[in-house]
Design a protein around this motif. Structure first.
Motif, mmCIF file in Angstrom:
data_model
loop_
_atom_site.group_PDB
_atom_site.id
_atom_site.type_symbol
_atom_site.label_atom_id
_atom_site.label_comp_id
_atom_site.label_asym_id
_atom_site.label_seq_id
_atom_site.Cartn_x
_atom_site.Cartn_y
_atom_site.Cartn_z
ATOM 1 N N ALA A 1 -19.611 -13.905 -2.801
ATOM 2 C CA ALA A 1 -18.564 -14.922 -2.916
ATOM 3 C C ALA A 1 -17.360 -14.507 -2.075
ATOM 4 N N PHE A 2 -16.586 -15.495 -1.653
ATOM 5 C CA PHE A 2 -15.384 -15.198 -0.871
ATOM 6 C C PHE A 2 -14.211 -14.929 -1.798
ATOM 7 N N ARG A 3 -13.437 -13.886 -1.441
ATOM 8 C CA ARG A 3 -12.238 -13.530 -2.194
ATOM 9 C C ARG A 3 -11.124 -13.176 -1.215
ATOM 10 N N TRP A 4 -9.891 -13.455 -1.620
ATOM 11 C CA TRP A 4 -8.747 -13.140 -0.762
ATOM 12 C C TRP A 4 -8.462 -11.638 -0.746
ATOM 13 N N HIS A 5 -8.229 -11.112 0.465
ATOM 14 C CA HIS A 5 -7.883 -9.699 0.655
ATOM 15 C C HIS A 5 -6.630 -9.614 1.528
ATOM 16 N N TYR A 6 -5.943 -8.487 1.424
ATOM 17 C CA TYR A 6 -4.757 -8.277 2.259
ATOM 18 C C TYR A 6 -4.767 -6.869 2.834
ATOM 19 N N SER A 7 -4.035 -6.704 3.934
ATOM 20 C CA SER A 7 -3.753 -5.382 4.492
ATOM 21 C C SER A 7 -2.379 -5.433 5.138
ATOM 22 N N LEU A 8 -1.669 -4.307 5.077
ATOM 23 C CA LEU A 8 -0.294 -4.216 5.564
ATOM 24 C C LEU A 8 -0.205 -3.166 6.668
ATOM 25 N N ALA A 9 0.673 -3.424 7.635
ATOM 26 C CA ALA A 9 0.850 -2.471 8.733
ATOM 27 C C ALA A 9 2.276 -2.565 9.262
ATOM 28 N N PRO A 10 2.857 -1.435 9.670
ATOM 29 C CA PRO A 10 4.218 -1.465 10.222
ATOM 30 C C PRO A 10 4.205 -1.904 11.679
ATOM 31 N N MET A 11 5.294 -2.565 12.097
ATOM 32 C CA MET A 11 5.469 -2.848 13.518
ATOM 33 C C MET A 11 6.813 -2.289 13.963
ATOM 34 N N THR A 12 7.091 -1.091 13.438
ATOM 35 C CA THR A 12 8.303 -0.354 13.759
ATOM 36 C C THR A 12 8.057 1.107 13.425
ATOM 37 N N GLY A 13 8.829 1.994 14.048
ATOM 38 C CA GLY A 13 8.728 3.405 13.715
ATOM 39 C C GLY A 13 9.563 3.801 12.511
ATOM 40 N N TYR A 14 10.455 2.916 12.069
ATOM 41 C CA TYR A 14 11.336 3.236 10.960
ATOM 42 C C TYR A 14 10.623 3.063 9.615
ATOM 43 N N ALA A 15 11.231 3.604 8.566
ATOM 44 C CA ALA A 15 10.632 3.563 7.234
ATOM 45 C C ALA A 15 10.564 2.129 6.724
ATOM 46 N N LEU A 16 9.462 1.814 6.060
ATOM 47 C CA LEU A 16 9.244 0.482 5.497
ATOM 48 C C LEU A 16 8.723 0.610 4.076
ATOM 49 N N LYS A 17 9.058 -0.395 3.255
ATOM 50 C CA LYS A 17 8.503 -0.498 1.911
ATOM 51 C C LYS A 17 8.115 -1.940 1.663
ATOM 52 N N ALA A 18 7.025 -2.135 0.909
ATOM 53 C CA ALA A 18 6.576 -3.482 0.579
ATOM 54 C C ALA A 18 6.200 -3.553 -0.888
ATOM 55 N N SER A 19 6.480 -4.697 -1.479
ATOM 56 C CA SER A 19 6.126 -4.950 -2.879
ATOM 57 C C SER A 19 5.323 -6.234 -2.978
ATOM 58 N N LEU A 20 4.466 -6.284 -3.984
ATOM 59 C CA LEU A 20 3.683 -7.477 -4.292
ATOM 60 C C LEU A 20 4.001 -7.854 -5.736
ATOM 61 N N ASP A 21 4.491 -9.075 -5.905
ATOM 62 C CA ASP A 21 4.924 -9.525 -7.238
ATOM 63 C C ASP A 21 5.943 -8.556 -7.824
ATOM 64 N N ALA A 22 6.862 -8.106 -6.959
ATOM 65 C CA ALA A 22 7.972 -7.220 -7.344
ATOM 66 C C ALA A 22 7.528 -5.808 -7.743
ATOM 67 N N LYS A 23 6.274 -5.459 -7.489
ATOM 68 C CA LYS A 23 5.768 -4.116 -7.771
ATOM 69 C C LYS A 23 5.460 -3.397 -6.455
ATOM 70 N N PRO A 24 5.990 -2.187 -6.239
ATOM 71 C CA PRO A 24 5.722 -1.468 -4.984
ATOM 72 C C PRO A 24 4.223 -1.251 -4.776
ATOM 73 N N VAL A 25 3.751 -1.589 -3.582
ATOM 74 C CA VAL A 25 2.330 -1.416 -3.280
ATOM 75 C C VAL A 25 2.080 -0.627 -1.994
ATOM 76 N N TRP A 26 3.142 -0.415 -1.198
ATOM 77 C CA TRP A 26 2.906 0.212 0.112
ATOM 78 C C TRP A 26 4.222 0.707 0.677
ATOM 79 N N GLU A 27 4.176 1.838 1.376
ATOM 80 C CA GLU A 27 5.340 2.317 2.113
ATOM 81 C C GLU A 27 4.914 3.273 3.207
ATOM 82 N N VAL A 28 5.773 3.419 4.193
ATOM 83 C CA VAL A 28 5.515 4.338 5.292
ATOM 84 C C VAL A 28 6.837 5.000 5.658
#
Length: 298
Positions: free
Chosen positions: A239-266
């Motif tokens: 069956a088909f299911r939605w998937h995601y992947s995250l990637a930076p497009m900068t050398g500086y530090a990044l953080k990402a949240s999903l539904d206000a919960k941290p899920v990724w950082e670099v």
């Protein structure tokens, strides 16, 4: 001197001095200009922008991207930039976001080509690929990330992918809005909230494949894309299911949240940049800027 070593030295000098150069361009307010001079400057700026665009596109022609494991399958670059941007915070004069795709159309490598305040043309690359690849420039090995550029994960609490492309686009936009992101320019304590560009940069996928549908979104600082989000409806357990992947497009530090919960950082990545990592920066050229060349040719 080794070209790669020289390039990373130049990039290092650029990153260290970027904030200093921002203050050098402050000028007194110019006197009022006539309508004719304003129109002439507008046409000159448009001509300069067109020149720079052609330069950006031509600067990418000598790259070749080959996929692992046998390094025979080639990635193809979109002929036009998906975004054109500036960034007054970091002093970028002009830039374009380019994309290399797989044969199936999936985004595999993002690249920013931009002009710094020091008239350096920089090529900044980020792997979006779940597999390694090899890159040559004019036949010379330039970048070979040894690991995947992204980690593909299922989207929690996502709906079943809709039957129609229009409805699936609505679903993807809704999923993209669930992400928030911030970056830390040059490590300063006050982070900048990024804004989601709600229009996807590209769509991909096919109903007769393992990827039903997909889109590439970006969170930007102004118009400068800083965080990339790949959303795709992948076949899993029949069956088909939605998937995601995250990637930076900068050398500086990044953080990402999903539904206000941290899920990724670099963390902030500083030069020298390792050509075996998924993020890589190289200097393309250091010449008189197109603006200066254009002024001399008038």
């Amino acid at each position: 001197m080794n070209h790669r070593h020289h390039s990373t030295q130049v990039v290092a000098a650029w990153l260290v001095s970027l904030s200093v150069f921002g203050s050098l361009f402050a000028e007194d307010k110019p006197a009022a200009k006539s309508g004719q001079s304003v129109e002439a400057e507008k046409k000159a700026a448009e001509k300069l922008a067109a020149q720079r665009l052609e330069f950006m596109k031509s600067s990418l022609k000598d790259y070749e991207f080959l996929l692992a494991p046998d390094f025979k399958a080639k990635l193809t670059v979109e002929p036009e930039p998906l975004l054109r941007f500036t960034n007054p915070v970091s002093g970028l004069q002009d830039g374009g976001f380019f994309l290399w795709k797989s044969e199936a159309g999936r985004p595999m490598v993002g690249a920013q080509v931009f002009l710094t305040s020091e008239d350096l043309w920089i090529h900044e690359f980020q792997s979006l690929a779940p597999v390694p690849f090899r890159v040559t420039y004019k036949g010379e090995l330039t970048w070979e990330p040894k690991r995947a550029g992204v980690e593909v994960k299922p989207v929690p609490n996502a709906p079943v992918p809709a039957n129609s492309p229009v409805q699936r686009l609505i679903q993807m936009r809704d999923i993209a809005k669930r992400f928030t992101a911030s970056d830390e320019f040059e490590g300063r304590p006050q982070s900048d909230e990024l804004r989601l560009l709600t229009k996807p940069l590209i769509r991909f996928g096919a109903e007769n494949s393992d990827t039903l549908d997909g889109a590439l979104f970006a969170h930007a600082h102004g118009t400068d894309p800083e965080l990339l989000i790949v959303l795709e409806a992948l076949k899993s357990d029949g069956a088909f299911r939605w998937h995601y992947s995250l990637a930076p497009m900068t050398g500086y530090a990044l953080k990402a949240s999903l539904d206000a919960k941290p899920v990724w950082e670099v963390a902030w990545r500083k030069p020298p940049f390792n050509p075996e990592e998924p993020f890589f920066i190289r200097v393309h050229s250091r010449e008189l800027s197109l603006k200066k060349l254009f002024q001399f040719s008038k």
